[in-house]
Design a protein around this motif. Structure first.
Motif, PDB file in Angstrom:
ATOM      1  N   GLY A   9      48.234  42.821  40.559  1.00 42.12           N
ATOM      2  CA  GLY A   9      46.974  42.606  39.875  1.00 42.12           C
ATOM      3  C   GLY A   9      46.255  41.449  40.500  1.00 42.12           C
ATOM      4  N   LYS A 242      44.310  45.620  36.894  1.00 40.38           N
ATOM      5  CA  LYS A 242      45.675  46.112  37.022  1.00 40.38           C
ATOM      6  C   LYS A 242      45.788  47.399  37.818  1.00 40.38           C
ATOM      7  CE  LYS A 242      48.753  44.501  35.295  1.00 40.38           C
ATOM      8  NZ  LYS A 242      49.697  43.447  35.759  1.00 40.38           N
ATOM      9  N   ALA A 287      49.020  50.807  36.472  1.00 39.46           N
ATOM     10  CA  ALA A 287      48.912  49.669  35.559  1.00 39.46           C
ATOM     11  C   ALA A 287      50.140  49.503  34.675  1.00 39.46           C
ATOM     12  CB  ALA A 287      47.670  49.833  34.684  1.00 39.46           C
TER      13      ALA A 287
END
Length: 400
Positions: A9, A242, A287
């Protein structure tokens, strides 16, 4: 799945926009405005930016084709590396993916991603000239298939499969118009009623003029930074990007994407997964999240009916249930899963290279609690959805 996940991220340090409208100015002016707003929001000096990724605008001449360089020059050469992306309506997300990848690879610390557009009046059309290998040119010139025509095909499909009505489509416009009232960047800030939508001209049956988005001038920009840079500069609990999904369709298909008439009593068949569902699934998997974690969504409502499709594509409800969510008020601010709290394209119109970035701007403000007048309370996870033409699409997941 838990919204508190680890893994790749980058931090969203700042966002900025130029208001949407019909201003009649250069796309560069809009982009510079948005970029400076994002830099100010991030508290980042222009001299710290080591990568500029521009969203390409093919309608705006040579400067549009080399948008990364164009914006870097307009802001003042600072030695940053540059890149330019084009993926139709998903341009902004592809540009974000380029910037994020370089940061995660340790090749960049501070990236500015900016997209801007100046659009012609009326519906978008292909550039001049004969291009027999261009599917957009072919559908316009040979089929007369403008964008509203295939929006209408999607709408008719919802009617036939799920019992959607023109009133349902109109209610999407009503909802988004209310959301956009308090968005200072929105072009259209006026409430409408279902009756207003149904009384507007039919553009491509069953869609009316107010069911279809306009074209607009506008710009959006995002500052992405590495975790190390964020820590060194005191960026506490930032919004994090993300996932960025830009997957393409999978072929060959063993099942047609559209149901076909059949003598079989079972009727038409549905594919195991559509292209847009694949976009969302890839984003969720990257994510480490699922649709049950999502608090707010920004989707590409080129038409009111398409918003309903996206709700299902993102897994926010089962197939054929989007109308029920809409009717219950679940997709409005204050409902179970607010969709397009920004007002969406209903209130903005298309500024193509900026649109996916504008979605990220809105979700960043939502996750920070800064979306005054349209705030989704307690939002911690947001997802965007966007579809360009000829296999372009995107979904971006942000968390706080």
């Amino acid at each position: 799945m838990s919204a508190r996940t680890s893994g790749p991220g980058v931090a969203v340090a700042g966002v900025g926009m130029h208001p949407w409208g019909k201003w009649g100015r250069s796309f560069v002016q809009y982009g510079v405005h948005a970029a400076r707003a994002a830099l100010t929001d991030a508290g980042v000096a222009w001299t710290d930016v080591d990568l500029v990724v521009g969203g390409e605008t093919v309608r705006n001449g040579y400067g549009g084709y080399v948008a990364g360089s164009t914006f870097a020059q307009a802001l003042g050469w600072n030695g940053a590396r540059i890149a330019t992306s084009y993926a139709a309506c998903a341009t902004g997300a592809q540009a974000l993916d380029t910037a994020r990848a370089r940061i995660l690879a340790g090749l960049s610390e501070v990236a500015l991603v900016v997209g801007a557009d100046t659009t012609p009046k009326g519906f978008l059309a292909p550039n001049a000239g004969e291009r027999w290998d261009d599917p957009d040119w072919l559908r316009f010139r040979l089929l007369g298939m403008t964008n509203p025509a295939y929006f209408a095909m999607y709408a008719r499909r919802r009617m036939d499969l799920y019992g959607a009505t023109s009133e349902d489509f109109a209610q999407v416009k009503v909802k988004n118009s209310k959301h956009g009232l308090n968005n200072p960047n929105a072009r259209y800030r006026k409430e409408v009623a279902v009756e207003d939508v149904l009384a507007s001209a039919v553009v491509s049956d069953p869609l009316h003029l107010l069911d279809i988005c306009a074209t607009s001038d506008g710009a959006a920009a995002v500052i992405l930074v590495s975790d190390d840079y964020a820590r060194r500069h005191g960026l506490v609990d930032p919004v994090r990007m993300k996932a960025v999904s830009t997957v393409t369709p999978t072929f060959p298909n063993t099942v047609l994407d559209m149901p076909m008439l059949s003598t079989d009593s079972s009727g038409g068949v549905e594919p195991e997964r559509t292209f847009k569902e694949s976009l969302a699934l890839a984003a969720y998997e990257e994510a480490g999240l699922g649709p049950e974690d999502v608090d707010v969504a920004e989707v590409y409502d080129l038409s009111t009916a398409l918003e309903l499709d996206w709700i299902e594509d993102l897994g926010l409800c089962k197939r054929g249930e989007a109308e029920s969510l809409l009717r219950a008020g679940d997709t409005t601010v204050g409902g179970r899963i607010p969709v397009n709290p920004s007002g969406g394209l209903a209130c903005f119109g298309e500024a193509v290279p900026a649109q996916a970035l504008a979605q990220v701007c809105e979700l960043t403000w939502q996750l920070r609690g800064q979306a005054e007048g349209r705030q989704v309370e307690g939002a911690r996870v947001g997802i965007t959805a966007n579809q360009g033409l000829f296999g372009h699409g995107s979904a971006v997941v942000l968390t706080r």
